[in-house]
Enzyme design. Structure first.
Site, short mmCIF file in Angstrom:
data_model
loop_
_atom_site.label_atom_id
_atom_site.label_comp_id
_atom_site.label_asym_id
_atom_site.label_seq_id
_atom_site.Cartn_x
_atom_site.Cartn_y
_atom_site.Cartn_z
N HIS A 151 -11.41 48.62 88.05
CA HIS A 151 -12.84 48.44 87.84
C HIS A 151 -13.18 48.70 86.38
O HIS A 151 -12.45 49.41 85.68
CB HIS A 151 -13.63 49.37 88.76
CG HIS A 151 -13.57 48.95 90.19
ND1 HIS A 151 -14.25 49.62 91.18
CD2 HIS A 151 -12.92 47.93 90.81
CE1 HIS A 151 -14.02 49.03 92.35
NE2 HIS A 151 -13.21 48.01 92.14
N CYS A 161 -18.56 52.34 92.50
CA CYS A 161 -18.06 52.56 93.86
C CYS A 161 -17.72 54.04 94.04
O CYS A 161 -17.78 54.82 93.09
CB CYS A 161 -16.83 51.69 94.12
SG CYS A 161 -15.34 52.24 93.23
N CYS A 202 -14.66 55.18 91.74
CA CYS A 202 -15.01 55.29 90.32
C CYS A 202 -15.99 56.44 90.08
O CYS A 202 -15.95 57.07 89.03
CB CYS A 202 -15.56 53.97 89.80
SG CYS A 202 -14.26 52.71 89.64
N GLU A 215 -15.47 50.54 84.85
CA GLU A 215 -15.67 51.92 84.42
C GLU A 215 -14.35 52.68 84.38
O GLU A 215 -14.13 53.52 83.51
CB GLU A 215 -16.72 52.65 85.27
CG GLU A 215 -16.44 52.70 86.76
CD GLU A 215 -16.95 51.52 87.55
OE1 GLU A 215 -17.60 51.74 88.59
OE2 GLU A 215 -16.70 50.36 87.17
#
Length: 140
Positions: free
Chosen positions: A70, A98, A101, A72
């Site tokens: 992802h 999410c 993360c 981040e």
């Protein structure tokens, strides 16, 4: 900093994160992230495959491959490989984080998250808020 000035900066950094998202090879969704500390960008990232893997994020059925990182997570990992620290930083991201993360964001010491689009599952955002991290939704 005044709220008006802060909002102006927040929107500018979110626009930068959205430009960064366009670098992603993912077809289902392109997500960009920028980490800012003391009004200086210390990292950036977008969703995609790990370094050295082919830039194909989805399988033949159109599902995201399990190893896609992802945005981040990529931005936080870049900081981890540098001499910088995320402690006290703000994460600007085009999609709300999410659950997985959110744990990374919390553990990295990021104290503020600003996102421009809400993901269908907001449990990551709820975790961050419960953990004392300031979370702001600012649609672009």
């Amino acid at each position: 900093m005044s709220n008006t000035k802060q909002l102006k900066y927040d929107k500018a950094y979110l626009r930068m994160a959205s430009e960064w998202a366009k670098l992603s090879y993912c077809e289902r969704r392109q997500v960009g992230a920028i980490i800012v500390k003391d009004r200086m960008i210390i990292s950036d990232g977008y969703n995609g495959t790990p370094t050295g893997y082919e830039n194909i994020c989805e399988d033949d059925e159109g599902y995201t491959k399990w190893y896609v990182l992802h945005a981040e997570a990529n931005a936080i990992l870049k900081v981890a490989a540098s001499t910088q620290s995320c402690k006290g930083a703000t994460l600007y991201i085009t999609l709300s984080p999410c659950k997985n993360c959110s744990k990374l964001i919390f553990q990295a010491g990021i104290t503020r998250v600003v996102y421009s689009t809400a993901y269908k599952d907001l449990s990551g955002v709820e975790f961050l808020e419960k953990s004392g991290i300031e979370v702001n939704f600012i649609p672009l």
